[in-house]
Design a protein around this motif. Structure first.
Motif, PDB file in Angstrom:
ATOM      1  N   LYS A  31       9.753   5.192   0.627  1.00 36.89           N
ATOM      2  CA  LYS A  31       9.316   3.838   0.966  1.00 36.89           C
ATOM      3  C   LYS A  31       8.623   3.806   2.320  1.00 36.89           C
ATOM      4  CE  LYS A  31      10.986  -0.917   1.491  1.00 36.89           C
ATOM      5  NZ  LYS A  31      12.168  -1.799   1.440  1.00 36.89           N
ATOM      6  N   GLN A  35       4.690   3.034   3.081  1.00 41.31           N
ATOM      7  CA  GLN A  35       4.289   1.986   4.015  1.00 41.31           C
ATOM      8  C   GLN A  35       3.320   2.533   5.065  1.00 41.31           C
ATOM      9  OE1 GLN A  35       8.038   0.554   5.519  1.00 41.31           O
ATOM     10  NE2 GLN A  35       8.322  -0.923   3.858  1.00 41.31           N
ATOM     11  N   SER A  39      -0.500   1.291   5.407  1.00 50.61           N
ATOM     12  CA  SER A  39      -0.921   0.754   6.704  1.00 50.61           C
ATOM     13  C   SER A  39      -2.146   1.487   7.239  1.00 50.61           C
ATOM     14  CB  SER A  39       0.232   0.859   7.703  1.00 50.61           C
ATOM     15  OG  SER A  39      -0.181   0.432   8.998  1.00 50.61           O
TER      16      SER A  39
END
Length: 739
Positions: A31, A35, A39
């Motif tokens: 996870k 992310q 990003s």
């Protein structure tokens, strides 16, 4: 309860915490990594919108590295596909192909990635189209169509039809190209893409123009221009001006044709050097630290999970408590890690921005110098060419004297253009020192003669003392010593009024093969203070602001002298007293030679040229500048060669297709298609005819591009006439026009 069942329950209780902890760690790691990737890709997309390709490429590469660490095929495919399109956009075809092949590898065999696979096939087709591998490009576009036919992606289908239409146009199949561009327009309308609608109309207008359907072509190009102006698409607007110029010409609207081709050329000239903006991204400074940090985070979670192996007798309540503590610890650790990563990313972004700003500044300087060099070389060609023509028309002795001075000054100005403007090249010792036999005394006299009028205007007297024991001929670089003396004597004249400028050359010692000479340039002018003497040899440095305002100049002269003498293995010495004058001195070692010098070889007959063999050879001169066109033509015709002229690349292609020429002299920057594009088109139907690039472009960085385009040789403008005919002679001889 049997002992066997108790053992099973204990085994399950023992392993349950470890299993749960391991699963929690793996999910958390995946996870957080996802992310980070998402990003980074968001930041990269913003950088692309701002035309910051350097930063975008670096950030996407970091994202791809993270995806590879977790073997996340979906995100590997996404980042590789995005990188491929970015490299294609900026002209790095090799990198674009590598990244796209990786994307296809990740996306093949999975229904989850079919739309991404279709996009990757489109990119592969564009890459092959860029390299003119039309069969391979068509194959990839067909694959993309097969993958996307049921995916309701009209914008991707529009891109496919656009590129297939372009391929059909290269085969002169205007009917099929028109049908494909109509299909592209229809799909673009379904997608609501203004950009694709405008682009499809531009391509459709070009087909209609070729089909002589002028009114329909005008309607299509007007639609494209209205959209491009309203939506601010400068590149499409520029391309539409090129097409509309041809349409206006067909409609006999010459003012409009001229206006639109001028707008097109201005845009091309403004943006022609933007293709090399993406730098190498194989040495990212923070890759290792990023990887190390990720490893440490994962190892930390694994270390904590290993503690569960010791909990062999923990009851269910204890297991729940431990799991809760581990989850809480993981949550806190993730927060700390996220903050640390955000801080690291912010610092890395600052470093990237600082590095990018420095590279942009360097690039602006290089582009400025390159532009100035080209702009100066073009009029210099007219100066040197007209001087040569006038010298060949039996001038009077007085006129010849002035023309010799003009020729001499032109040679030195050209040398300044080639070496002085590019200070980076000079300071990096990339300027080569020639070894040519020349008359040193005559060279210095030519310098003094060229500066004589300036000295006289300021009431100065030039005095020349030359040691008669110095050999008449030496072996070295005549232009380099001329540049050094022009700067030193020119400075002495500029900073002296109603005084004397003395130039002295003395022999220090001589052997059978070498002569060591001492040079002095002394004046009775302003002088230089002790404080300023320390910095006077730096770039753009003068004695003071007051001196700059009084005498002018760039402050480059003494820096050039220092760099040139460094190349010759010497150094300049300065003695100066404020208000009394200055003396600059240096030593140079020259080799001695028995070859004839300039006086006994006034025409530089070192070129193996059979001028008789050149007579009646038919030459096509491709040049848009009328003055340069006239000069080149007259030089050729004076040597009994037959000359034809083409004002631009398109005319040159047609003449080469329909007429027989022995050789083509091709300019590079012209309205319409460039000399490189014209040469590539000629090579499609004539592989043998010699084509020489006759250009003011600096060729050091572009020589591979010229040869790849099909040029046999390059003649940089301005040139020595002998060198000009030597290269023509060699080109004809290599093409076996004569033996």
């Amino acid at each position: 309860m049997s002992k066997y069942l108790i053992r099973i329950l204990l085994f399950m209780l023992f392993n349950l915490p470890t299993t749960l902890v391991a699963q929690e760690i793996d999910l958390a790691t995946q996870k957080v990594t996802n992310q980070k990737i998402d990003s980074l890709l968001t930041v990269a997309a913003t950088a692309i919108e701002n035309n910051d390709y350097n930063t975008s490429a670096q950030i996407m590469t970091r994202a791809r590295i993270l995806a590879e660490k977790t073997n996340n095929k979906g995100r590997i495919g996404i980042t590789s596909s995005a990188l491929s399109r970015l490299y294609l956009l900026t002209g790095n075809i090799k990198k674009a192909k590598e990244e796209n092949e990786l994307a296809i590898k990740m996306q093949l065999g999975s229904t989850d990635y079919e739309e991404n696979l279709g996009q990757s096939y489109i990119t592969a087709g564009k890459i092959e189209l860029h390299e003119r591998n039309y069969p391979q490009a068509s194959e990839y576009f067909e694959k993309a169509t097969e993958v996307l036919k049921n995916k309701r992606r009209p914008e991707l289908l529009s891109k496919i039809y656009l590129n297939q239409g372009i391929i059909a146009l290269t085969k002169n199949n205007t009917q099929k190209a028109g049908e494909l561009f109509d299909m592209a327009t229809s799909q673009a309308n379904d997608a609501g893409s203004k950009f694709l609608i405008a682009k499809s109309n531009i391509q459709k207008a070009e087909v209609l123009l070729l089909q002589k359907k002028i009114d329909d072509a005008s309607t299509a190009i007007n639609t494209a221009q209205e959209i491009s102006i309203a939506e601010n698409y400068p590149s499409l607007l520029s391309e539409s001006y090129r097409i509309s110029s041809h349409i206006a010409k067909e409609q006999n609207d010459i003012p409009k044709a001229y206006e639109h081709i001028t707008l097109y050329n201005n845009y091309i000239e403004k943006n022609r050097k933007n293709k090399d903006l993406v730098i190498s991204i194989n040495q990212l400074n923070d890759n290792q630290s990023l990887n190390d940090q990720l490893k440490k985070d994962i190892e930390l979670e694994r270390a904590r999970s290993s503690k569960a192996n010791t909990l062999t007798t923990v009851l269910s309540i204890a297991m729940i408590t431990i799991l809760s503590l581990l989850i809480l610890s993981l949550y806190k650790n993730n927060n700390l890690r996220t903050k640390a990563n955000e801080l690291l990313q912010a610092k890395n972004t600052e470093l990237i921005v600082a590095k990018d700003n420095a590279e942009k500044a360097s690039m602006v300087k290089a582009q400025f110098l390159s532009t100035i060099t080209h702009e100066l070389r073009t009029p210099m060609y007219a100066v040197t060419g007209l001087t040569h023509l006038l010298l060949s028309e039996n001038p009077t002795p007085e006129q010849k004297k002035h023309l010799d001075s003009l020729k001499f000054s032109g040679e030195y100005l050209l040398s300044l253009i080639n070496n002085i403007l590019d200070l980076n090249k000079l300071e990096a010792n990339k300027v080569e020192v020639e070894q040519t036999a020349f008359n040193l005394k005559k060279r210095i006299e030519d310098v003094l003669f060229a500066l004589g009028k300036s000295a006289k205007d300021k009431g100065n007297k030039l005095n020349f003392e030359f040691d008669e024991d110095i050999p008449e001929e030496v072996l070295g670089d005549p232009l380099m010593i001329s540049q050094i003396l022009i700067n030193l004597v020119g400075n002495a004249v500029k900073f002296t009024r109603d005084g004397n400028v003395n130039v002295r050359v003395q022999k220090i010692r001589q052997t059978e093969s070498e002569a060591h000479l001492h040079f002095e340039v002394e004046d009775t002018g302003e002088g230089i203070s002790k404080k300023k003497q320390k910095n006077i040899f730096q770039n753009f440095t003068q004695g003071s602001v007051a001196i700059n305002r009084k005498f002018g100049g760039t402050g480059l002269g003494l820096s050039i002298v220092k760099n040139l003498l460094d190349l010759l293995g010497s150094k300049v010495e300065l003695e100066s007293t404020l208000g009394k004058g200055s003396k600059f001195s240096f030593d140079i070692k020259y080799n001695l030679t028995k070859q004839a010098g300039e006086e006994s070889n006034p025409h530089n007959i070192i070129y193996d040229i059979d001028y008789v063999a050149l007579e009646n050879r038919k030459i096509l001169v491709v040049e848009d500048n009328k003055i340069n066109q006239m000069i080149t033509r007259k030089i050729l015709e004076k040597n009994k060669m037959v000359c034809d002229v083409a004002d631009n690349g398109e005319i040159a292609v047609e003449k080469a297709r329909n007429q027989d020429f022995d050789l083509i002299l091709m300019d590079i920057h012209m309205p319409g298609i460039s000399g490189i594009e014209a040469t590539e088109q000629i090579r499609l139907f004539d592989k043998e005819i010699p084509i020489l690039a006759l250009t003011a472009v600096t060729i050091d960085e572009n020589i591979d591009e010229f040869h790849e385009a099909g040029f046999n040789d390059i003649i940089p403008k301005p040139y020595k006439v002998e060198e000009f005919f030597q290269k023509i002679h060699n080109g004809l001889k290599q093409a076996k026009v004569f033996n």
